[in-house]
Design a protein around this motif. Structure first.
Motif, short mmCIF file in Angstrom:
data_model
loop_
_atom_site.label_atom_id
_atom_site.label_comp_id
_atom_site.label_asym_id
_atom_site.label_seq_id
_atom_site.Cartn_x
_atom_site.Cartn_y
_atom_site.Cartn_z
N ALA A 138 78.93 101.80 82.59
CA ALA A 138 78.14 101.22 83.69
C ALA A 138 78.31 99.72 83.83
N GLY A 139 78.99 99.33 84.86
CA GLY A 139 79.10 97.91 85.17
C GLY A 139 80.02 97.13 84.25
N GLY A 140 80.54 97.78 83.22
CA GLY A 140 81.34 97.04 82.26
C GLY A 140 82.70 96.64 82.79
N ALA A 141 83.18 95.53 82.30
CA ALA A 141 84.53 95.09 82.65
C ALA A 141 85.51 95.67 81.65
N GLU A 142 86.79 95.61 82.01
CA GLU A 142 87.82 96.07 81.09
C GLU A 142 88.83 94.95 80.87
N ILE A 143 89.08 94.67 79.62
CA ILE A 143 90.09 93.67 79.28
C ILE A 143 91.21 94.42 78.57
N SER A 144 92.39 94.38 79.15
CA SER A 144 93.49 95.12 78.54
C SER A 144 94.78 94.34 78.67
N GLY A 145 95.77 94.78 77.97
CA GLY A 145 97.05 94.06 78.03
C GLY A 145 97.98 94.49 76.92
N LYS A 146 98.85 93.58 76.56
CA LYS A 146 99.87 93.88 75.57
C LYS A 146 99.99 92.75 74.56
N VAL A 147 100.41 93.10 73.37
CA VAL A 147 100.77 92.10 72.37
C VAL A 147 102.27 92.24 72.12
N MET A 148 102.96 91.12 72.31
CA MET A 148 104.42 91.13 72.19
C MET A 148 104.85 90.31 70.97
N LEU A 149 106.00 90.67 70.45
CA LEU A 149 106.60 89.93 69.35
C LEU A 149 107.51 88.87 69.96
N SER A 150 107.29 87.59 69.64
CA SER A 150 108.05 86.52 70.30
C SER A 150 109.44 86.34 69.69
N SER A 151 109.59 86.74 68.44
CA SER A 151 110.91 86.60 67.81
C SER A 151 111.59 87.97 67.74
N ALA A 152 112.80 87.97 67.23
CA ALA A 152 113.50 89.25 67.07
C ALA A 152 112.78 90.09 66.02
N ALA A 153 112.79 91.38 66.22
CA ALA A 153 112.12 92.28 65.26
C ALA A 153 112.81 92.18 63.90
N PRO A 154 112.03 92.00 62.85
CA PRO A 154 112.64 91.90 61.53
C PRO A 154 113.15 93.26 61.06
N VAL A 155 114.08 93.22 60.13
CA VAL A 155 114.53 94.47 59.50
C VAL A 155 113.45 94.85 58.49
N CYS A 156 112.88 96.02 58.66
CA CYS A 156 111.77 96.42 57.80
C CYS A 156 112.27 96.79 56.42
N GLU A 157 111.52 96.33 55.45
CA GLU A 157 111.89 96.59 54.05
C GLU A 157 111.73 98.07 53.72
N LYS A 158 112.71 98.63 53.07
CA LYS A 158 112.64 100.05 52.69
C LYS A 158 111.68 100.25 51.53
N ILE A 159 110.96 101.35 51.57
CA ILE A 159 110.03 101.67 50.50
C ILE A 159 110.70 102.67 49.56
N LYS A 160 110.62 102.37 48.27
CA LYS A 160 111.19 103.28 47.27
C LYS A 160 110.04 104.04 46.61
N MET A 161 110.03 105.34 46.81
CA MET A 161 108.93 106.16 46.30
C MET A 161 109.31 106.97 45.07
N ALA A 162 110.49 106.70 44.50
CA ALA A 162 110.99 107.54 43.41
C ALA A 162 110.04 107.60 42.21
N ALA A 163 109.19 106.60 42.07
CA ALA A 163 108.27 106.57 40.93
C ALA A 163 107.30 107.75 40.96
N ASP A 164 107.04 108.30 42.12
CA ASP A 164 106.14 109.45 42.21
C ASP A 164 106.83 110.54 43.02
N PRO A 165 107.32 111.58 42.33
CA PRO A 165 108.06 112.66 43.01
C PRO A 165 107.22 113.34 44.10
#
Ligand SMILES: [Cu+2]
Length: 235
Positions: free
Chosen positions: A28-55
């Protein structure tokens, strides 16, 4: 099993965002604030996770799992928290619970947000021991062992606090962030970087964004009753 890969994020559909279209019927009567969040630099290479410690963890993933500290899809930033600062008034906690699930030895979702007083259910969906280590500053810290699959514990945070680190003492790669607000005017960006905050009372606000690695930014926004306003951030 959810695989955290860039490819899987690319497959997710893009949700239309504010500015155009009809006014929402909600709040009722409420406003909506919406939009986007962007990454300004190039996307980093994500670090791989090693799960071998727990089968038990390892066996749940066919594909490589990567860290989620910066999840960007074509420059759209997921898991950024957008919220209104300086909200006055009293907003009772919603009855529904927010869930934080340990699945495939990852926290799902990586970032959650809830209201002060709202139940946060922490669930172990894995057949292995997890130990939830919540390093809150404003709220009570806790250290919760969940040794078996299907365990569920409810926690309630009683203070507003952004960026609460939640780790697992058993699996050092597991990381989640909790965000607690005294009002309902917050959102976590989706895979397309979009957010929407509905039912906002007319007024002037500071809209803030927080991301675990990229920090914070803010903008002043004034909304009238029923207005839809678009706000975007670049981090
Ligand atoms: Cu764990």
């Amino acid at each position: 099993m959810k695989k955290i890969t860039v490819v899987s994020l690319l497959a997710l559909s893009v949700v239309a965002f504010s500015g155009a279209g009809a006014k929402p019927a909600a709040a009722a009567g409420g406003a909506e604030i919406s939009g986007k969040v962007m990454l300004s630099s190039a996307a980093p290479v994500c670090e791989k996770i090693k799960m071998a410690a727990d089968p038990v963890c390892l066996s749940q993933h066919k594909d490589t799992v990567v860290k989620q500290d910066v999840v960007a899809n074509g420059g759209n930033l997921q898991y950024a928290v957008v919220y209104l600062d300086g909200v006055t008034g009293s907003y009772p906690a919603p009855a529904n619970a927010v869930q934080l699930v340990q699945v495939g030895c990852m926290y799902e979702p990586h970032v959650f947000a809830a209201q002060v007083g709202q139940k946060v259910e922490i669930i172990n969906n894995d057949g292995t021991l997890h130990n939830v280590n919540c390093q809150a500053k404003m709220n009570k810290k806790f250290n919760l062992a969940q040794p078996t699959k299907g365990m569920k514990s409810a926690k309630v945070f009683d203070q507003a606090e952004v960026g609460i680190p939640i780790k697992c003492n058993v699996h050092p790669w597991m990381m989640a962030w909790g965000n607690i607000f005294s009002h309902p005017f917050f959102a976590v960006t989706g895979p397309d970087g979009s957010f929407s905050i509905k039912g906002v009372p007319a007024g002037k606000y500071t809209v803030k964004v927080w991301q675990e690695k990229l920090g914070t930014k803010s903008q002043e926004v004034t909304v009238a009753d029923g207005e839809m306003k678009s706000v975007s951030f670049s981090l």
